[in-house]
Scaffold this motif. Structure first.
Motif, short mmCIF file in Angstrom:
data_model
loop_
_atom_site.label_atom_id
_atom_site.label_comp_id
_atom_site.label_asym_id
_atom_site.label_seq_id
_atom_site.Cartn_x
_atom_site.Cartn_y
_atom_site.Cartn_z
N LEU A 124 21.94 -26.39 -32.98
CA LEU A 124 22.81 -25.24 -32.24
C LEU A 124 24.14 -26.39 -31.79
O LEU A 124 24.12 -27.33 -31.31
CB LEU A 124 22.24 -24.97 -30.97
CG LEU A 124 23.06 -23.93 -30.02
CD1 LEU A 124 23.26 -22.66 -30.78
CD2 LEU A 124 22.36 -23.79 -28.79
N VAL A 164 28.73 -15.01 -33.26
CA VAL A 164 27.87 -16.12 -33.50
C VAL A 164 27.94 -16.49 -35.37
O VAL A 164 28.07 -15.62 -35.98
CB VAL A 164 26.48 -15.54 -33.59
CG1 VAL A 164 25.30 -16.89 -33.88
CG2 VAL A 164 26.26 -15.22 -32.01
N ILE A 218 26.13 -18.33 -38.37
CA ILE A 218 24.72 -18.68 -38.89
C ILE A 218 24.81 -19.29 -40.27
O ILE A 218 25.36 -18.75 -41.31
CB ILE A 218 23.75 -17.40 -38.74
CG1 ILE A 218 23.70 -16.95 -37.39
CG2 ILE A 218 22.27 -17.86 -39.21
CD1 ILE A 218 22.88 -15.82 -37.22
N THR A 259 15.84 -17.71 -38.07
CA THR A 259 16.77 -17.29 -36.78
C THR A 259 16.05 -15.94 -36.33
O THR A 259 16.79 -15.54 -34.96
CB THR A 259 18.10 -17.53 -36.87
OG1 THR A 259 18.74 -16.37 -37.77
CG2 THR A 259 18.81 -18.65 -37.23
N LEU A 279 18.64 -17.12 -27.15
CA LEU A 279 19.38 -18.22 -26.58
C LEU A 279 19.20 -18.20 -25.25
O LEU A 279 19.29 -17.13 -24.58
CB LEU A 279 20.83 -18.09 -26.93
CG LEU A 279 21.86 -19.24 -26.53
CD1 LEU A 279 21.33 -20.40 -27.19
CD2 LEU A 279 23.24 -18.87 -26.91
N LEU A 320 17.17 -22.66 -28.31
CA LEU A 320 16.64 -21.55 -28.93
C LEU A 320 15.14 -21.52 -28.76
O LEU A 320 14.56 -22.51 -28.91
CB LEU A 320 16.91 -21.49 -30.36
CG LEU A 320 18.53 -21.59 -30.80
CD1 LEU A 320 18.57 -22.16 -32.34
CD2 LEU A 320 19.15 -20.03 -30.61
#
Length: 56
Positions: free
Chosen positions: A3, A22, A24, A32, A37, A48
Motif C-alpha cells: 500500500l 484509488v 490499483i 483486492t 482499508l 488492508l
C-alpha cells in the motif's frame, strides 16, 4: 501486496471509492476484492484487512 500513498502509474486502474481516488495495479486487482482499508495502532499505520484466503 503493498500500500502506498503515491501518484498512479500509467498502467494503474484509477477508481473513486467513498470519494477517495484509488489507483490499483491491474496485476493485483483480483486480490483486492472484499478488502477494507483500516488504521492499525500496532502497525501505526494503514493496513488492508479481509480476504486472507485469496492473498498473494
Amino acid at each position: 501486496m503493498g500500500l502506498a500513498l503515491d501518484e498512479p502509474d500509467e498502467k494503474d486502474k484509477v477508481i473513486t471509492i467513498n470519494k477517495v481516488v484509488v489507483a490499483i495495479d491491474p496485476d493485483i486487482e483480483p486480490y483486492t476484492e472484499n478488502l477494507t482499508l483500516d488504521f492499525n495502532q500496532e502497525a501505526n499505520g494503514l493496513v488492508l484487512v479481509g480476504n486472507e484466503s485469496n492473498c498473494c
